[in-house]
Design a protein around this motif. Structure first.
Motif, PDB file in Angstrom:
ATOM      1  N   LEU A   1       0.755  -0.895   0.154  1.00 35.93           N
ATOM      2  CA  LEU A   1      -0.208  -0.568   0.103  1.00 35.93           C
ATOM      3  C   LEU A   1       1.052   1.640  -0.525  1.00 35.93           C
ATOM      4  O   LEU A   1       0.535   2.116  -0.238  1.00 35.93           O
ATOM      5  N   SER A   2       2.221   1.135   0.625  1.00 34.55           N
ATOM      6  CA  SER A   2       3.001   2.349   0.237  1.00 34.55           C
ATOM      7  C   SER A   2       3.347   2.972  -0.909  1.00 34.55           C
ATOM      8  O   SER A   2       4.327   4.270  -0.839  1.00 34.55           O
ATOM      9  N   ASN A   3       3.141   2.116  -1.591  1.00 37.54           N
ATOM     10  CA  ASN A   3       3.689   2.175  -3.696  1.00 37.54           C
ATOM     11  C   ASN A   3       3.292   3.687  -3.603  1.00 37.54           C
ATOM     12  O   ASN A   3       2.683   4.124  -5.467  1.00 37.54           O
ATOM     13  N   GLY A   4       2.404   4.189  -3.392  1.00 32.07           N
ATOM     14  CA  GLY A   4       1.378   5.175  -4.125  1.00 32.07           C
ATOM     15  C   GLY A   4       0.015   5.486  -3.662  1.00 32.07           C
ATOM     16  O   GLY A   4      -0.573   6.486  -4.252  1.00 32.07           O
ATOM     17  N   THR A   5      -0.802   4.064  -3.071  1.00 33.04           N
ATOM     18  CA  THR A   5      -1.526   3.617  -3.005  1.00 33.04           C
ATOM     19  C   THR A   5      -2.689   4.430  -1.620  1.00 33.04           C
ATOM     20  O   THR A   5      -3.331   5.459  -2.026  1.00 33.04           O
TER      21      THR A   5
ATOM     22  N   SER B   1      10.887  -3.413  11.792  1.00 34.87           N
ATOM     23  CA  SER B   1      12.008  -2.928  11.153  1.00 34.87           C
ATOM     24  C   SER B   1      11.505  -2.224   9.448  1.00 34.87           C
ATOM     25  O   SER B   1      11.543  -1.526   9.317  1.00 34.87           O
ATOM     26  N   HIS B   2       9.842  -3.413   9.744  1.00 36.13           N
ATOM     27  CA  HIS B   2       9.601  -3.178   8.514  1.00 36.13           C
ATOM     28  C   HIS B   2       7.970  -1.723   8.532  1.00 36.13           C
ATOM     29  O   HIS B   2       8.186  -1.232   7.818  1.00 36.13           O
ATOM     30  N   PHE B   3       8.147  -0.811   9.683  1.00 35.12           N
ATOM     31  CA  PHE B   3       7.494  -0.160  10.095  1.00 35.12           C
ATOM     32  C   PHE B   3       8.858   1.418  10.223  1.00 35.12           C
ATOM     33  O   PHE B   3       8.609   2.117   9.089  1.00 35.12           O
ATOM     34  N   ASN B   4       9.188   1.001  10.562  1.00 34.18           N
ATOM     35  CA  ASN B   4      10.572   2.210  10.634  1.00 34.18           C
ATOM     36  C   ASN B   4      11.400   2.337   8.582  1.00 34.18           C
ATOM     37  O   ASN B   4      11.269   3.230   7.849  1.00 34.18           O
ATOM     38  N   SER B   5      11.295   0.931   8.360  1.00 38.63           N
ATOM     39  CA  SER B   5      11.762   1.597   7.051  1.00 38.63           C
ATOM     40  C   SER B   5      10.210   2.458   5.907  1.00 38.63           C
ATOM     41  O   SER B   5      10.699   3.019   5.020  1.00 38.63           O
ATOM     42  N   ILE B   6       8.945   1.608   6.397  1.00 40.39           N
ATOM     43  CA  ILE B   6       8.052   3.289   5.114  1.00 40.39           C
ATOM     44  C   ILE B   6       8.298   4.081   6.124  1.00 40.39           C
ATOM     45  O   ILE B   6       7.833   4.813   5.479  1.00 40.39           O
ATOM     46  N   ILE B   7       8.213   4.582   6.971  1.00 43.94           N
ATOM     47  CA  ILE B   7       8.586   5.842   7.573  1.00 43.94           C
ATOM     48  C   ILE B   7       9.295   6.611   6.801  1.00 43.94           C
ATOM     49  O   ILE B   7       9.083   7.712   7.119  1.00 43.94           O
ATOM     50  N   ASN B   8      11.172   5.505   7.193  1.00 42.02           N
ATOM     51  CA  ASN B   8      11.774   6.413   6.478  1.00 42.02           C
ATOM     52  C   ASN B   8      11.839   6.060   5.352  1.00 42.02           C
ATOM     53  O   ASN B   8      12.682   7.567   4.373  1.00 42.02           O
ATOM     54  N   ASP B   9      10.866   5.752   4.785  1.00 41.68           N
ATOM     55  CA  ASP B   9      10.276   5.800   2.856  1.00 41.68           C
ATOM     56  C   ASP B   9       9.443   7.768   2.605  1.00 41.68           C
ATOM     57  O   ASP B   9       9.168   7.758   1.740  1.00 41.68           O
TER      58      ASP B   9
ATOM     59  N   ILE C   1       2.745   6.710  10.003  1.00 42.28           N
ATOM     60  CA  ILE C   1       2.235   5.527  10.681  1.00 42.28           C
ATOM     61  C   ILE C   1       1.828   6.141  12.059  1.00 42.28           C
ATOM     62  O   ILE C   1       2.926   7.089  12.548  1.00 42.28           O
ATOM     63  N   VAL C   2       0.301   5.912  11.919  1.00 47.44           N
ATOM     64  CA  VAL C   2       0.268   6.604  13.166  1.00 47.44           C
ATOM     65  C   VAL C   2      -0.280   5.301  14.521  1.00 47.44           C
ATOM     66  O   VAL C   2      -1.129   4.600  13.665  1.00 47.44           O
ATOM     67  N   MET C   3       0.246   5.050  15.424  1.00 51.24           N
ATOM     68  CA  MET C   3      -0.096   3.201  15.939  1.00 51.24           C
ATOM     69  C   MET C   3      -1.030   3.624  16.851  1.00 51.24           C
ATOM     70  O   MET C   3      -0.805   4.501  17.435  1.00 51.24           O
ATOM     71  N   PHE C   4      -1.989   2.736  17.795  1.00 51.09           N
ATOM     72  CA  PHE C   4      -2.326   3.005  18.432  1.00 51.09           C
ATOM     73  C   PHE C   4      -2.927   1.512  19.428  1.00 51.09           C
ATOM     74  O   PHE C   4      -2.325   0.273  18.350  1.00 51.09           O
ATOM     75  N   ASP C   5      -3.077   1.608  20.718  1.00 58.71           N
ATOM     76  CA  ASP C   5      -3.148   0.046  21.409  1.00 58.71           C
ATOM     77  C   ASP C   5      -2.199  -0.699  21.664  1.00 58.71           C
ATOM     78  O   ASP C   5      -1.167  -0.363  22.580  1.00 58.71           O
ATOM     79  N   ARG C   6      -1.195  -1.553  20.250  1.00 65.90           N
ATOM     80  CA  ARG C   6       0.058  -2.430  20.348  1.00 65.90           C
ATOM     81  C   ARG C   6       0.864  -1.167  19.592  1.00 65.90           C
ATOM     82  O   ARG C   6       0.652  -1.121  18.334  1.00 65.90           O
ATOM     83  N   THR C   7       1.743  -0.396  20.644  1.00 68.90           N
ATOM     84  CA  THR C   7       2.660   0.064  19.796  1.00 68.90           C
ATOM     85  C   THR C   7       3.996  -0.476  20.501  1.00 68.90           C
ATOM     86  O   THR C   7       4.793  -1.106  21.324  1.00 68.90           O
TER      87      THR C   7
END
Length: 339
Positions: free
Chosen positions: A114-118, A137-145, A149-155
């Motif tokens: 979904l982060s490819n522009g969708t 690592s997958h979260f940090n990679s997306i944010i760095n690109d 991201i907003v995380m809720f409950d489980r962070t």
């Protein structure tokens, strides 16, 4: 294979802004030739490959938000999604919902897809597998690109982003304290969410309340597992082999199982056994007999606040907007399972 550098990494190494790196790589006239050459050479050295779709993400809004929840059957997540959708719609955003089914691989794949522009950004709660393996690592990679991201409950503290949480430790403490105040001497803890950050915090609150009231910890009446397999049998054994007059259950299924087994074993509730559970749905309040005293997490409000944080970040003109962590206070709703 050499790892691909990100705009953020290049900016940090060269002590410039991400915007400057992006403009230099796109030959913007705003950037001097000397700076362009320096940045381009460094990017080549670090194996940087531009994301054609993502380079000008700020200027090419899709007005769509991606939501990833771990479990669609959990009434709490359903309520959070309801709050997300309401506020997103009011602000002209569409929502795409995906379910990780507690899988790290599915979570990572959905983020990448979904982060490819969708979508413009994500609202999500971390999968159980990611928390168990402590792989973020997958979260940090997306944010760095460049995708927020907003995380809720489980962070997790290992990812820098906006977060919406409930006061899990205080909720665990207050629920246990309430059972003590109601006269309970032997309070069992039942948790099938021991892998999750929320489960650990609620359990810590329980233990702290016992300590503050000079109640000895009885490991025989603490049931902490990461699986619902044989939960009914485990609770039945706990009741059969120990004197229990109170239960603090950390998740909706735990709460329901604790009450059903108690009724089946002949406990008069709340005379013989008092139960407080974490639950946000109608199951505990309307469909159980007796009805369950619960810690309400205000799922709709959590969803509303989370998506507001994301929209504010997407529409902000601040290049380095500080991250926020918003704490939503829970509420103890007393019903028939306590005196």
């Amino acid at each position: 294979m050499k790892a691909k550098a990100t705009l953020k990494q290049i900016a940090k190494e060269l002590d410039v802004s991400v915007s400057t790196v992006s403009k230099a790589l796109n030959d913007s006239p705003e950037i001097s030739e000397q700076t362009k050459i320096r940045i381009k050479e460094y990017a080549k050295l670090k194996n940087y490959k531009p994301n054609v779709i993502g380079l000008n993400l700020k200027n090419r809004k899709t007005k769509t938000i991606g939501v990833i929840i771990p479990n669609i059957l959990n009434s709490f997540f359903a309520k959070v999604f309801s709050g997300i959708e309401k506020v997103a719609d009011e602000n002209g955003y569409n929502v795409i919902m995906c379910i990780s089914n507690e899988s790290l691989d599915k979570e990572a794949h959905t983020l990448e897809m979904l982060s490819n522009g969708t979508i413009d950004g994500f609202v999500l709660s971390i999968s159980e597998e990611a928390q168990k393996l402590q792989d973020y690592s997958h979260f940090n990679s997306i944010i760095n690109d460049g995708t927020p991201i907003v995380m809720f409950d489980r962070t997790t503290d290992e990812v820098e982003c906006d977060k919406v949480i409930v006061d899990d430790f205080d909720s665990g403490y207050n629920a246990t304290q309430r059972l003590i105040d109601l006269g309970c001497k032997n309070i069992a803890l039942i948790s099938t969410v021991d892998n999750l950050s929320v489960g650990k915090l609620r359990a810590d609150g329980y233990l702290k309340a016992l300590e503050d009231n000079n109640v000895a910890v009885n490991d025989n009446i603490i049931l902490r597992t990461d699986s619902e397999i044989d939960l009914i049998d485990k609770i039945n054994d706990l009741y059969s082999n120990n004197l229990v007059d109170g239960v603090f259950a950390l998740e909706e299924n735990d709460s329901v199982a604790a009450l059903k087994v108690g009724v089946k074993k002949g406990y008069k509730i709340p005379k013989d056994l008092q139960i407080i559970g974490f639950a946000d749905g109608i199951l505990a309040s309307r469909r159980l007999s007796p009805s369950m005293t619960t810690v309400s997490q205000h799922g709709i409000e959590i969803g509303e606040v989370a998506v507001k944080l994301l929209i504010d970040r997407l529409e902000s003109k601040e290049e380095h907007k500080p991250y926020e962590t918003v704490v939503i206070k829970t509420q103890l709703k007393e019903r028939e399972s306590t005196k």
